[in-house]
Design a protein around this motif. Sequence first.
Motif, PDB file in Angstrom:
ATOM      1  N   SER A 215       0.853  -1.184  -0.111  1.00  0.00           N
ATOM      2  CA  SER A 215      -0.030  -0.011  -0.123  1.00  0.00           C
ATOM      3  C   SER A 215       0.910   1.260  -0.012  1.00  0.00           C
ATOM      4  CB  SER A 215      -1.021  -0.074   1.326  1.00  0.00           C
ATOM      5  OG  SER A 215      -0.246  -0.096   2.208  1.00  0.00           O
ATOM      6  N   ARG A 216       2.141   1.283   0.498  1.00  0.00           N
ATOM      7  CA  ARG A 216       2.787   2.482   0.731  1.00  0.00           C
ATOM      8  C   ARG A 216       3.920   2.615   0.015  1.00  0.00           C
ATOM      9  NH1 ARG A 216       1.621   5.006   5.808  1.00  0.00           N
ATOM     10  NH2 ARG A 216       3.281   6.429   5.102  1.00  0.00           N
ATOM     11  N   GLN A 217       4.397   1.184  -0.482  1.00  0.00           N
ATOM     12  CA  GLN A 217       5.969   1.200  -1.351  1.00  0.00           C
ATOM     13  C   GLN A 217       5.840   0.163  -2.294  1.00  0.00           C
ATOM     14  OE1 GLN A 217       8.165   0.132   2.809  1.00  0.00           O
ATOM     15  NE2 GLN A 217       9.791   1.258   1.541  1.00  0.00           N
ATOM     16  N   ARG A 225      13.577  -2.577  -5.156  1.00  0.00           N
ATOM     17  CA  ARG A 225      14.606  -1.582  -4.562  1.00  0.00           C
ATOM     18  C   ARG A 225      14.632  -2.147  -3.085  1.00  0.00           C
ATOM     19  NH1 ARG A 225      11.262   2.495  -6.973  1.00  0.00           N
ATOM     20  NH2 ARG A 225      11.911   3.135  -8.981  1.00  0.00           N
ATOM     21  N   PHE A 226      15.282  -3.077  -2.870  1.00  0.00           N
ATOM     22  CA  PHE A 226      15.146  -4.001  -1.264  1.00  0.00           C
ATOM     23  C   PHE A 226      15.699  -3.001  -0.144  1.00  0.00           C
ATOM     24  CE2 PHE A 226      15.350  -7.736  -4.301  1.00  0.00           C
ATOM     25  CZ  PHE A 226      14.183  -7.981  -4.231  1.00  0.00           C
ATOM     26  N   ASP A 227      16.789  -2.236  -0.541  1.00  0.00           N
ATOM     27  CA  ASP A 227      17.313  -1.441   0.528  1.00  0.00           C
ATOM     28  C   ASP A 227      16.383  -0.526   0.972  1.00  0.00           C
ATOM     29  OD1 ASP A 227      19.494  -2.853   0.239  1.00  0.00           O
ATOM     30  OD2 ASP A 227      20.691  -1.441  -1.262  1.00  0.00           O
ATOM     31  N   ARG A 228      15.539   0.262  -0.024  1.00  0.00           N
ATOM     32  CA  ARG A 228      14.507   1.446   0.385  1.00  0.00           C
ATOM     33  C   ARG A 228      13.432   0.660   1.108  1.00  0.00           C
ATOM     34  NH1 ARG A 228      13.733   5.079  -4.779  1.00  0.00           N
ATOM     35  NH2 ARG A 228      12.071   6.035  -3.356  1.00  0.00           N
ATOM     36  N   ILE A 229      13.202  -0.490   0.876  1.00  0.00           N
ATOM     37  CA  ILE A 229      11.920  -0.931   1.476  1.00  0.00           C
ATOM     38  C   ILE A 229      12.410  -1.352   2.953  1.00  0.00           C
ATOM     39  CG2 ILE A 229      10.448  -2.991   1.588  1.00  0.00           C
ATOM     40  CD1 ILE A 229      10.568  -3.155  -1.445  1.00  0.00           C
ATOM     41  N   ARG A 230      13.589  -2.053   3.010  1.00  0.00           N
ATOM     42  CA  ARG A 230      14.192  -2.383   4.360  1.00  0.00           C
ATOM     43  C   ARG A 230      14.354  -1.238   5.151  1.00  0.00           C
ATOM     44  NH1 ARG A 230      18.226  -4.464   2.479  1.00  0.00           N
ATOM     45  NH2 ARG A 230      17.722  -6.658   2.356  1.00  0.00           N
ATOM     46  N   GLU A 231      14.665  -0.085   4.831  1.00  0.00           N
ATOM     47  CA  GLU A 231      15.191   1.228   5.367  1.00  0.00           C
ATOM     48  C   GLU A 231      13.864   1.678   6.151  1.00  0.00           C
ATOM     49  OE1 GLU A 231      17.082   5.609   4.918  1.00  0.00           O
ATOM     50  OE2 GLU A 231      17.475   4.074   3.536  1.00  0.00           O
TER      51      GLU A 231
END
Length: 485
Positions: A215-217, A225-231
């Motif tokens: 819903s948000r990412q 973009r795993f790094d952005r999702i993880r952060e």
Amino acid sequence: MLKQTLSQKQQQGFTAMQIQQIKLLELPALELEERIQKELEVNPALEEGLPDDEGRDDSERLDDETMPDGDADILLGDYRNEDDIPDYKLREWQDRNSRREEIPFSAGAPSINDRLVEQLKYLPLTERQQQLAPYIIGNIDEDGYLHRGTEELLDDLAFRAGIDADAAEVEEVIGLVQSLDPPGICARDLRECLMLQLQRLPDTSARTTAMYILSRQYDDFLNKRFDRIREEAALSDAEMKEVFDLIMQLNPKPANGWGDDAEAAMIRVHPDFIVERLGEDLLVSLTAGGDVQPLRVNPAYREMLEDYRSSAKNRSRERRETLLFVRQKVEQARWFIDGIRQRREAMQRTMEAIVRMQEDYFRSGELSDLRPMGMKDVADMTGYDVSTISRVSSSKYVQTDFGVFPLKYFFSDATTNDQGEEVSTRMVKQLLAEIIETEDKAAPLTDTDLTEALAEKGYQLARRTVAKYREQLGYPVARMRREVV
């Protein structure tokens, strides 16, 4: 003038026969059986059985010279007005104009839409909703999505179904349809499809996080973009893997798998050829469906034509119409028999040529033994036109000691390895697939990397060629193949 007219009509008949032969050639085994049964039903001059009189049925043609003088030009389209046309010909024209070619479906196998409509009776629908729901379901595509917007649905309801609805009503009914099985059905896009499926799963932290990411990412999710999702979601590596494993278990095409029984009945492969080893020899044969039962012209109809020739003086209008009908049916029967014979010959010769060119493969079953082969190569060997080889190869299958394959499997272009040997592009594609399947999923190989990997194995290809092969194999670009490990 008469000779010119006859020549034109003979040419038209020859063209019609050629068209029929082409259509017969394109049919796979099971459809050919259906086509023969249909012809036996509609043409009383055609019957099963060995031809008598030393093959007379296969060789004798009904040229216009077999008609008595004065009757040679009494053919189709020669009647001045409808009142002069025989009743049988009017009925034939009417049948032809009303005939529709339908796509065959497996009898008794419900579609996904049928199953959804069946589920509606378990919902507490109002009378109004009972009107709208089937229409919404009817707009769901084969993957299970509703790609039509609310305004489009409203317009269609008004103009096609005569139902004056508002957006709120339609949205409410869409929500009700989305509550049916399979989960994710009637979604407007992939995100909604995945969210609908997550909503039905047990309430866990992984499910909550997955719904947050979608819903948000969602854009970061699509582009991995795993790094952005993880952060942003403040996830550990283990939590990240758990969430993505959960999402990957969801079905992006919810309608797929709900018609397995029906699809299996529709696409069940029936081989047209069998290639088997007998000692050192390779034997090519048509299957029961490809090698059809013998056909012949009904002897009673042939005798009626002979009776016509022997009683030329007795030519009443009714008799002429009857015998014109007989003549047409017998000629159609002989065209059909000749078409079946030519089909059998073309099929056999084409398959034998393929086996000769791919003999090493049919003996070993090893992909490395599959040599480059184009349709022109087979056409040159058989003497047929390339279009004929294409029709024989279309939708036909061969049973071998190593499995059942479509004929088009044996056709491929050539590429050259570093030793100057020509190899099949199918071999190169298999090697490319093996490289991609064994790559590091956390750092997938780019097209440049894949090109270098193939070069190391002896295949010098341009990067754009490697990219084309990758796309044909169904693999996305490196970025989209990346996984959380």
